[in-house]
Design an enzyme around this catalytic site. Sequence first.
Site, PDB file in Angstrom:
ATOM      1  N   ASP A 228     -50.408 -42.046   3.707  1.00 45.65           N
ATOM      2  CA  ASP A 228     -49.648 -42.636   2.865  1.00 45.65           C
ATOM      3  C   ASP A 228     -50.040 -44.065   2.219  1.00 45.65           C
ATOM      4  O   ASP A 228     -49.884 -44.295   0.983  1.00 45.65           O
ATOM      5  CB  ASP A 228     -48.408 -43.313   3.719  1.00 45.65           C
ATOM      6  CG  ASP A 228     -47.425 -42.126   3.859  1.00 45.65           C
ATOM      7  OD1 ASP A 228     -47.501 -40.874   3.383  1.00 45.65           O
ATOM      8  OD2 ASP A 228     -46.315 -42.376   4.765  1.00 45.65           O
TER       9      ASP A 228
ATOM     10  N   ARG B 159     -35.177 -34.254 -14.949  1.00 48.55           N
ATOM     11  CA  ARG B 159     -33.927 -33.895 -14.787  1.00 48.55           C
ATOM     12  C   ARG B 159     -32.760 -35.111 -14.857  1.00 48.55           C
ATOM     13  O   ARG B 159     -31.774 -34.889 -15.481  1.00 48.55           O
ATOM     14  CB  ARG B 159     -33.500 -33.173 -13.407  1.00 48.55           C
ATOM     15  CG  ARG B 159     -34.233 -32.055 -13.394  1.00 48.55           C
ATOM     16  CD  ARG B 159     -33.515 -31.095 -12.310  1.00 48.55           C
ATOM     17  NE  ARG B 159     -33.695 -31.655 -10.854  1.00 48.55           N
ATOM     18  CZ  ARG B 159     -34.848 -31.400 -10.147  1.00 48.55           C
ATOM     19  NH1 ARG B 159     -35.726 -31.001 -10.540  1.00 48.55           N
ATOM     20  NH2 ARG B 159     -34.870 -32.229  -8.985  1.00 48.55           N
TER      21      ARG B 159
ATOM     22  N   HIS C 153     -45.351 -34.887   4.988  1.00 48.54           N
ATOM     23  CA  HIS C 153     -45.572 -36.264   5.307  1.00 48.54           C
ATOM     24  C   HIS C 153     -46.622 -36.562   5.657  1.00 48.54           C
ATOM     25  O   HIS C 153     -47.764 -35.515   5.538  1.00 48.54           O
ATOM     26  CB  HIS C 153     -44.737 -36.499   6.773  1.00 48.54           C
ATOM     27  CG  HIS C 153     -43.179 -36.749   6.229  1.00 48.54           C
ATOM     28  ND1 HIS C 153     -42.912 -37.876   5.665  1.00 48.54           N
ATOM     29  CD2 HIS C 153     -42.108 -35.946   6.695  1.00 48.54           C
ATOM     30  CE1 HIS C 153     -41.559 -37.857   5.330  1.00 48.54           C
ATOM     31  NE2 HIS C 153     -41.133 -36.920   6.084  1.00 48.54           N
TER      32      HIS C 153
ATOM     33  N   ILE D 154     -48.831 -36.771   7.882  1.00 45.07           N
ATOM     34  CA  ILE D 154     -49.634 -36.033   8.787  1.00 45.07           C
ATOM     35  C   ILE D 154     -49.918 -34.648   8.377  1.00 45.07           C
ATOM     36  O   ILE D 154     -51.092 -34.002   8.644  1.00 45.07           O
ATOM     37  CB  ILE D 154     -48.861 -35.730   9.992  1.00 45.07           C
ATOM     38  CG1 ILE D 154     -49.656 -35.010  11.201  1.00 45.07           C
ATOM     39  CG2 ILE D 154     -47.540 -35.051   9.976  1.00 45.07           C
ATOM     40  CD1 ILE D 154     -49.038 -35.130  12.487  1.00 45.07           C
TER      41      ILE D 154
ATOM     42  N   ARG E  52     -39.732 -36.006  -5.810  1.00 46.63           N
ATOM     43  CA  ARG E  52     -40.586 -34.786  -6.059  1.00 46.63           C
ATOM     44  C   ARG E  52     -40.654 -34.637  -7.376  1.00 46.63           C
ATOM     45  O   ARG E  52     -39.886 -35.050  -8.632  1.00 46.63           O
ATOM     46  CB  ARG E  52     -39.808 -33.781  -5.482  1.00 46.63           C
ATOM     47  CG  ARG E  52     -39.606 -33.842  -4.147  1.00 46.63           C
ATOM     48  CD  ARG E  52     -39.380 -32.491  -3.379  1.00 46.63           C
ATOM     49  NE  ARG E  52     -38.745 -32.736  -2.167  1.00 46.63           N
ATOM     50  CZ  ARG E  52     -38.342 -31.550  -1.247  1.00 46.63           C
ATOM     51  NH1 ARG E  52     -38.611 -30.216  -1.640  1.00 46.63           N
ATOM     52  NH2 ARG E  52     -37.983 -31.694  -0.051  1.00 46.63           N
TER      53      ARG E  52
ATOM     54  N   ARG F 147     -30.414 -47.683  -4.477  1.00 49.86           N
ATOM     55  CA  ARG F 147     -29.043 -46.787  -4.713  1.00 49.86           C
ATOM     56  C   ARG F 147     -28.138 -47.246  -3.419  1.00 49.86           C
ATOM     57  O   ARG F 147     -28.628 -47.866  -2.309  1.00 49.86           O
ATOM     58  CB  ARG F 147     -29.330 -45.345  -4.541  1.00 49.86           C
ATOM     59  CG  ARG F 147     -30.206 -45.003  -3.200  1.00 49.86           C
ATOM     60  CD  ARG F 147     -30.607 -43.682  -3.334  1.00 49.86           C
ATOM     61  NE  ARG F 147     -31.428 -43.215  -2.145  1.00 49.86           N
ATOM     62  CZ  ARG F 147     -32.892 -43.151  -2.356  1.00 49.86           C
ATOM     63  NH1 ARG F 147     -33.304 -43.560  -3.386  1.00 49.86           N
ATOM     64  NH2 ARG F 147     -33.342 -42.630  -1.203  1.00 49.86           N
TER      65      ARG F 147
END
Length: 364
Positions: free
Chosen positions: A163, A98, A133, A135, A92, A46
């Site tokens: 991650d 959507r 995140h 952590i 998410r 994007r």
Amino acid sequence: MNAPPSRGAQGPLKGLRVVEFLGIGPGPQAAMMLADLGAEVLRITRKGGNGWPNPVNDRGRAEIEIDIRSKAGRLQCLEALDRADVLIEGFRPGVMERLGLGPDDIAPRNPRLVYARMTGWGQEGPLARTAGHDINYIALSGALAAMGRPGEPAAIPLNLVGDFGGGSMLLVTGILAALFERATSGKGQVVDAAILDGVTTMMSFFDGLTTTGQLSLDRTDNLLGGAAPYYRTYLCCDGREMSVGALEPPFFAELIARLDLPEFADGQTPERWPALEAALTARFAEHDQAHWIRLFEGSDACVAPVLTLAEAKVHQHFCARETYVEGDSLMQAAPSPRFSRTPGAARSDAGEDGAAMIARWRES
């Protein structure tokens, strides 16, 4: 990318087509790994990118900028996905639905597509739609509580555990498993890869050992967390560090012999830990790191210097294995794991722009 001739440009995933929706963290890492192993990766980006431009992690893609919120952009994405094998997205839960790009939107057009979803908390559950995140995920999983010294804040292991360990590695595992199943069923499926789930899988080793009483995750006596003096790091007189991992008795004996501390032959017993820690701290502080590198070189004492990333890139072992390759004026990690017949290659780009790749896929 100027990779050594021994690292071919094909890879075991040659012919696999991957569409990656731009994200951060584990999604891009997984796409890089697939590209390194030969997959064709089209990144749908994007305007402005993701705010984390990364000349290493972003390698191996063709890119195309698309406004996925527009009707025209949605149709362009669907066209690319019609010929793809794998989709990677890290939004998410509910975002792709959507946009009209959810699994139910894609499946009728391309029932063979493996739809790989990367999130922190998973696609459902009380925390699924909340921000987080690395952590936070390793904190909730029980992993972070075991890291660090007693009485001090937890040690943060970069983003390696959450991650990339629990995230991208498990995402790639899920993708490859779904592709293997597709070879029999002919159908794709959704891969719900959550960092929290992945870290939980990684913690199963420790969970099993605590259940049997072989290991404690309490920082005061965690054998693998720094409590044991023969499994931690020590400062040298120049401020550099040496790592010690002499867990097994033969390796511990070698450590004690090299350091000339015969009085600690029984130092692995917990009641001797305080005295052994004091002795090792004092002994390593007597010399600089270079001295200890020379002393332990080639030994089975399980002692190694704590190097910076820049130092690691020029270490003789990495050089001998060509663990890092040069490309775009950067030394960057070569693909792993390695294959005897179909080696991958760390490519700087896919050799064509995104629009050309979509057109080629359409004609195939």
